[in-house]
Write an enzyme that holds these catalytic residues in place. Structure first.
Site, mmCIF file in Angstrom:
data_model
loop_
_atom_site.group_PDB
_atom_site.id
_atom_site.type_symbol
_atom_site.label_atom_id
_atom_site.label_comp_id
_atom_site.label_asym_id
_atom_site.label_seq_id
_atom_site.Cartn_x
_atom_site.Cartn_y
_atom_site.Cartn_z
ATOM 1 N N TYR A 56 -7.468 -9.217 11.689
ATOM 2 C CA TYR A 56 -7.153 -8.549 10.165
ATOM 3 C C TYR A 56 -7.173 -9.973 9.180
ATOM 4 O O TYR A 56 -7.234 -9.583 7.959
ATOM 5 C CB TYR A 56 -5.853 -7.834 10.217
ATOM 6 C CG TYR A 56 -4.562 -8.662 9.942
ATOM 7 C CD1 TYR A 56 -3.894 -8.856 8.976
ATOM 8 C CD2 TYR A 56 -4.228 -9.269 11.334
ATOM 9 C CE1 TYR A 56 -2.758 -9.512 8.679
ATOM 10 C CE2 TYR A 56 -2.944 -9.940 11.055
ATOM 11 C CZ TYR A 56 -2.511 -10.126 9.936
ATOM 12 O OH TYR A 56 -1.139 -10.918 9.800
ATOM 13 N N GLU A 78 -0.052 9.994 9.906
ATOM 14 C CA GLU A 78 -0.510 10.377 8.408
ATOM 15 C C GLU A 78 -0.896 11.613 7.923
ATOM 16 O O GLU A 78 -0.829 12.738 8.499
ATOM 17 C CB GLU A 78 -1.795 9.163 8.205
ATOM 18 C CG GLU A 78 -1.414 7.789 8.702
ATOM 19 C CD GLU A 78 -2.305 7.206 8.096
ATOM 20 O OE1 GLU A 78 -3.150 7.074 7.059
ATOM 21 O OE2 GLU A 78 -2.834 5.690 9.076
ATOM 22 N N THR A 96 -10.576 8.303 13.920
ATOM 23 C CA THR A 96 -9.681 8.905 13.281
ATOM 24 C C THR A 96 -9.533 10.427 13.179
ATOM 25 O O THR A 96 -10.656 11.029 13.012
ATOM 26 C CB THR A 96 -9.844 8.498 11.878
ATOM 27 O OG1 THR A 96 -9.838 7.055 11.520
ATOM 28 C CG2 THR A 96 -8.712 8.937 10.828
ATOM 29 N N GLU A 130 -1.038 6.572 14.517
ATOM 30 C CA GLU A 130 -0.237 6.277 13.313
ATOM 31 C C GLU A 130 -0.367 7.860 12.453
ATOM 32 O O GLU A 130 -1.292 8.364 12.570
ATOM 33 C CB GLU A 130 -0.969 5.277 12.318
ATOM 34 C CG GLU A 130 -1.061 4.165 12.768
ATOM 35 C CD GLU A 130 -1.410 3.002 11.632
ATOM 36 O OE1 GLU A 130 -1.222 1.709 11.643
ATOM 37 O OE2 GLU A 130 -2.076 3.464 10.755
ATOM 38 N N THR A 184 0.739 5.048 7.450
ATOM 39 C CA THR A 184 1.888 5.510 8.563
ATOM 40 C C THR A 184 2.898 5.953 7.774
ATOM 41 O O THR A 184 3.428 5.236 7.109
ATOM 42 C CB THR A 184 2.007 4.573 9.553
ATOM 43 O OG1 THR A 184 0.660 4.015 10.131
ATOM 44 C CG2 THR A 184 3.171 4.909 10.356
ATOM 45 N N ASP A 217 -7.794 4.299 3.432
ATOM 46 C CA ASP A 217 -6.384 4.447 4.132
ATOM 47 C C ASP A 217 -5.524 3.776 3.388
ATOM 48 O O ASP A 217 -5.772 2.421 3.078
ATOM 49 C CB ASP A 217 -6.427 3.942 5.560
ATOM 50 C CG ASP A 217 -5.190 4.651 6.304
ATOM 51 O OD1 ASP A 217 -4.585 5.350 5.919
ATOM 52 O OD2 ASP A 217 -4.940 3.998 7.467
ATOM 53 N N HIS A 233 7.796 2.004 6.963
ATOM 54 C CA HIS A 233 6.722 1.237 7.822
ATOM 55 C C HIS A 233 6.086 -0.063 7.639
ATOM 56 O O HIS A 233 6.201 -0.870 8.353
ATOM 57 C CB HIS A 233 5.434 2.274 7.672
ATOM 58 C CG HIS A 233 4.187 1.622 8.625
ATOM 59 N ND1 HIS A 233 4.389 1.563 9.936
ATOM 60 C CD2 HIS A 233 3.141 1.414 8.190
ATOM 61 C CE1 HIS A 233 3.225 1.199 10.283
ATOM 62 N NE2 HIS A 233 2.269 0.850 9.472
ATOM 63 N N ARG A 287 6.401 -11.371 10.034
ATOM 64 C CA ARG A 287 6.788 -12.353 8.906
ATOM 65 C C ARG A 287 8.499 -12.546 8.890
ATOM 66 O O ARG A 287 8.861 -13.438 8.359
ATOM 67 C CB ARG A 287 6.210 -12.006 7.439
ATOM 68 C CG ARG A 287 4.845 -11.933 7.554
ATOM 69 C CD ARG A 287 4.315 -11.748 6.186
ATOM 70 N NE ARG A 287 4.688 -10.347 5.602
ATOM 71 C CZ ARG A 287 3.954 -9.217 5.928
ATOM 72 N NH1 ARG A 287 2.979 -9.339 6.312
ATOM 73 N NH2 ARG A 287 4.539 -8.190 5.211
ATOM 74 N N LYS A 326 -9.554 -0.441 13.713
ATOM 75 C CA LYS A 326 -9.106 0.812 13.009
ATOM 76 C C LYS A 326 -10.436 1.872 12.761
ATOM 77 O O LYS A 326 -9.924 2.841 12.407
ATOM 78 C CB LYS A 326 -8.566 0.478 11.763
ATOM 79 C CG LYS A 326 -7.469 -0.467 11.621
ATOM 80 C CD LYS A 326 -5.934 0.215 12.103
ATOM 81 C CE LYS A 326 -5.450 1.023 11.076
ATOM 82 N NZ LYS A 326 -4.129 1.304 11.339
ATOM 83 N N GLU A 362 6.154 0.547 15.965
ATOM 84 C CA GLU A 362 7.796 0.496 15.649
ATOM 85 C C GLU A 362 8.622 0.944 16.679
ATOM 86 O O GLU A 362 9.644 0.278 16.823
ATOM 87 C CB GLU A 362 7.777 1.308 14.490
ATOM 88 C CG GLU A 362 6.927 0.806 12.858
ATOM 89 C CD GLU A 362 6.861 1.907 12.102
ATOM 90 O OE1 GLU A 362 7.702 1.858 11.109
ATOM 91 O OE2 GLU A 362 6.036 2.635 12.084
#
Length: 430
Positions: free
Chosen positions: A252, A208, A265, A206, A358, A133, A140, A149, A261, A372
């Site tokens: 993560y 995709e 899927t 997400e 994404t 991925d 995104h 951040r 994750k 988002e």
């Protein structure tokens, strides 16, 4: 002059004469008898039977020393070359013409052409060897960076130089229509002193697009060059990379996504080829800074594919649209992703799956995740019938759709759908 076909195809069908996607199906009366097929309008063309009847014997195909549509997946076909895929697609289109063998021979037609009804069962189109991925939509990446951040450090220094990606879990890639259990795992709420074992509280989708790799595998140590990389792309599917945001946030650092994750899927069942999408190709903005030479293309492009996400809330009578985005909102395209993946000498095999990450556009309604849309859970998403969401609740269904349309020609993907079931009881874990 418009091509005359004997098969009836509605103008709004995803599966037009110009599409000819590839998938795998069986019927309710024999669920285990999966075989390759294509879909045209409201009909399936059984490619196993078409091959047996000698209907696919073009110049290249007739020289093969083995059958490729007799198995339960498309892998044997995918292992051929792009000219083989193109020839089979053209041959199938010719069989749809008025006066073709499938038109004039009704007995043959009855063996090969099957009405698409609720008795049709769709399967994963290929045995997926490896799944990667990427993280290739600028909007995104920027949105997520701002959340975690701040604006000044939203885009990491390496992001504009390298297609960022991680290795996912092929074992839990499932076909559209498969239910997904809400996962349990470790999370650390902001107010907690230590992590807890809990069901996911921030379940997300997400949006995709994923590419199936095809063609003969490159040798270990030999990379794929960027301007020939598309010859290793068999075609595209829609993908929902389900995400447990609270688990992901805790785990993560420092190595990236893991259990948050890999629990599920979902992909759409029909693989749409690059040749079907060629007329929808669009140029992308020049990349700045200029990519390193191995990633610099003669022409930097993607495809104008409309993408939509619907949420059918538990108890509601209809689905609400959440996202309207487009595959053209990519910074790093599939050729660059595939090339970078192989640059160290990694082998890419037919049946491997490479996902875009994404896909978010610049406007809020184009954001490709609830993370988002709800801005990390701080803003409610209004739905019909008085409901609202920040993240996905139990028994909600997520439905993704994708299509390209131009000059009266439509090429679509069908649906990529999945329903969220409650988490398994905690006593299942210890």
């Amino acid at each position: 002059m418009e091509t005359q076909t004997w098969i009836q195809i509605s103008a709004d069908s995803d599966f037009s004469y110009h599409n000819i996607p590839f998938g795998v199906f069986s019927t309710a009366c024999n669920k285990e008898d999966a075989r390759p097929a294509t879909r045209v309008g409201d009909f399936i063309i059984d490619l196993r039977e078409a091959e047996r009847q000698g209907l696919l014997n073009g110049e290249l195909f007739s020289k093969l020393s083995h059958k490729v549509f007799q198995g339960k997946t498309l892998n044997s076909f995918m292992e051929l070359t792009r000219p083989h895929w193109q020839e089979v697609r053209r041959t199938i289109q010719s069989l749809l013409h008025v006066g073709s063998a499938l038109d004039t021979n009704k007995e043959l037609q009855s063996k090969v052409v099957i009405p698409y009804t609720d008795k049709i069962i769709l399967h994963l189109p290929a045995q997926i060897g490896d799944y990667t991925d990427f993280y290739s939509s600028y909007t995104h990446a920027y949105n997520v960076g701002v959340m975690f951040r701040g604006k000044d450090n939203a885009i990491q220094p390496n992001w504009l130089h390298i297609p960022i990606g991680y290795h996912g879990r092929a074992s839990t890639v499932v076909v559209s229509g498969t239910d997904i259990h809400r996962p349990r795992g470790q999370a650390k709420p902001p107010t907690a002193e230590k992590p807890i074992f809990t069901e996911c509280k921030r379940l997300d989708y997400e949006l995709e697009v994923a590419a199936f790799v095809g063609g003969p595998a490159n040798k270990m140590g030999e990379p794929v060059k960027v301007d020939s990389a598309e010859d290793r792309v068999f075609g595209f599917v829609l993908m929902n990379d389900w995400s447990a945001r609270d688990h992901q946030a805790w785990e993560y650092v420092p190595l990236g996504p893991f259990n948050g994750k890999n629990f599920g899927t979902t992909i759409s069942p029909w693989i749409v080829t690059l040749d079907a999408l060629e007329m929808f190709r669009v140029d992308l903005e020049p990349q700045n800074p200029e990519p390193l030479p191995y990633l610099k293309e003669k022409r930097h492009t993607s495809w104008d594919i409309n993408l939509e996400v619907y949420l059918h809330a538990d108890g509601n009578t209809k689905a609400d649209i959440l996202t309207k985005s487009n595959y053209k909102y990519m910074y790093w395209n599939i050729a660059q992703q595939l090339t970078h993946h192989s640059v160290g000498g990694c082998i890419l095999n037919a049946g491997d799956l490479l996902a875009s990450g994404t896909i978010s556009g610049p406007q809020k309604h184009e954001f490709g995740s609830m993370l988002e849309l709800s801005w990390q859970g701080t803003e409610k998403i209004a739905l019909s019938e008085g409901k609202e969401r920040t993240f996905i609740q139990d028994n909600d269904q997520i439905i993704m759709k994708g299509f390209a349309e131009k000059n009266g020609i439509r090429v679509g993907f069908g649906e990529c759908a999945g329903k969220v079931l409650p988490a398994l009881p905690e006593n299942k874990y210890y």
